[in-house]
Write a protein that holds these residues in place. Sequence first.
Motif, PDB file in Angstrom:
ATOM      1  N   ASN A   1      -4.720  -4.756  -4.313  1.00  0.00           N
ATOM      2  CA  ASN A   1      -4.059  -4.735  -3.014  1.00  0.00           C
ATOM      3  C   ASN A   1      -3.407  -3.363  -2.847  1.00  0.00           C
ATOM      4  O   ASN A   1      -2.444  -3.046  -3.527  1.00  0.00           O
ATOM      5  CB  ASN A   1      -3.013  -5.846  -2.948  1.00  0.00           C
ATOM      6  N   ASN A   2      -3.920  -2.555  -1.946  1.00  0.00           N
ATOM      7  CA  ASN A   2      -3.428  -1.186  -1.753  1.00  0.00           C
ATOM      8  C   ASN A   2      -2.488  -1.075  -0.559  1.00  0.00           C
ATOM      9  O   ASN A   2      -2.329  -0.005   0.006  1.00  0.00           O
ATOM     10  CB  ASN A   2      -4.594  -0.213  -1.598  1.00  0.00           C
ATOM     11  N   LYS A   3      -1.875  -2.182  -0.166  1.00  0.00           N
ATOM     12  CA  LYS A   3      -0.969  -2.170   0.974  1.00  0.00           C
ATOM     13  C   LYS A   3       0.308  -1.405   0.612  1.00  0.00           C
ATOM     14  O   LYS A   3       0.913  -1.639  -0.426  1.00  0.00           O
ATOM     15  CB  LYS A   3      -0.632  -3.596   1.372  1.00  0.00           C
ATOM     16  N   ILE A   4       0.705  -0.501   1.493  1.00  0.00           N
ATOM     17  CA  ILE A   4       1.914   0.301   1.276  1.00  0.00           C
ATOM     18  C   ILE A   4       3.114  -0.463   1.819  1.00  0.00           C
ATOM     19  O   ILE A   4       3.085  -1.000   2.921  1.00  0.00           O
ATOM     20  CB  ILE A   4       1.778   1.672   1.973  1.00  0.00           C
ATOM     21  N   ARG A   5       4.172  -0.497   1.013  1.00  0.00           N
ATOM     22  CA  ARG A   5       5.415  -1.164   1.398  1.00  0.00           C
ATOM     23  C   ARG A   5       6.340  -0.121   2.010  1.00  0.00           C
ATOM     24  O   ARG A   5       6.688   0.867   1.386  1.00  0.00           O
ATOM     25  CB  ARG A   5       6.044  -1.774   0.140  1.00  0.00           C
ATOM     26  N   THR A   6       6.730  -0.339   3.251  1.00  0.00           N
ATOM     27  CA  THR A   6       7.615   0.588   3.949  1.00  0.00           C
ATOM     28  C   THR A   6       9.021  -0.003   4.011  1.00  0.00           C
ATOM     29  O   THR A   6       9.185  -1.184   4.302  1.00  0.00           O
ATOM     30  CB  THR A   6       7.099   0.864   5.372  1.00  0.00           C
ATOM     31  N   ILE A   7      10.010   0.842   3.716  1.00  0.00           N
ATOM     32  CA  ILE A   7      11.412   0.427   3.752  1.00  0.00           C
ATOM     33  C   ILE A   7      12.211   1.475   4.523  1.00  0.00           C
ATOM     34  O   ILE A   7      11.731   2.588   4.751  1.00  0.00           O
ATOM     35  CB  ILE A   7      12.003   0.290   2.329  1.00  0.00           C
ATOM     36  N   PHE A   8      13.435   1.117   4.891  1.00  0.00           N
ATOM     37  CA  PHE A   8      14.359   2.118   5.406  1.00  0.00           C
ATOM     38  C   PHE A   8      15.064   2.691   4.191  1.00  0.00           C
ATOM     39  O   PHE A   8      15.842   2.005   3.523  1.00  0.00           O
ATOM     40  CB  PHE A   8      15.376   1.529   6.390  1.00  0.00           C
TER      41      PHE A   8
END
Length: 82
Positions: free
Chosen positions: A3-10
């Motif tokens: 799973n190459n989904k990028i996790r975006t955060i503030f």
Amino acid sequence: MKNNKIRTIFCHFFKKKKEGLSFQNYPGTLGQKIYNEISKDAWKKWLLYQTKIINEKKLNMCSEKDRKYLKKNMKIFFWKKS
């Protein structure tokens, strides 16, 4: 299949949305806070700064006192008052 989904955060450090860490790489509640609030780029900056502190202060990571000193500096680095 990976799973190459990028996790975006503030990212609290950069004060904007950035790519988050892939996993919690520091233990405990502080590790969870880092995972939720600190980006990959901010973590890389910390690793470079941490190395500088260890070398300049000649810290011994087997020493609990030195580890506490480094942890205190990490909190200041990421969450210092602006």
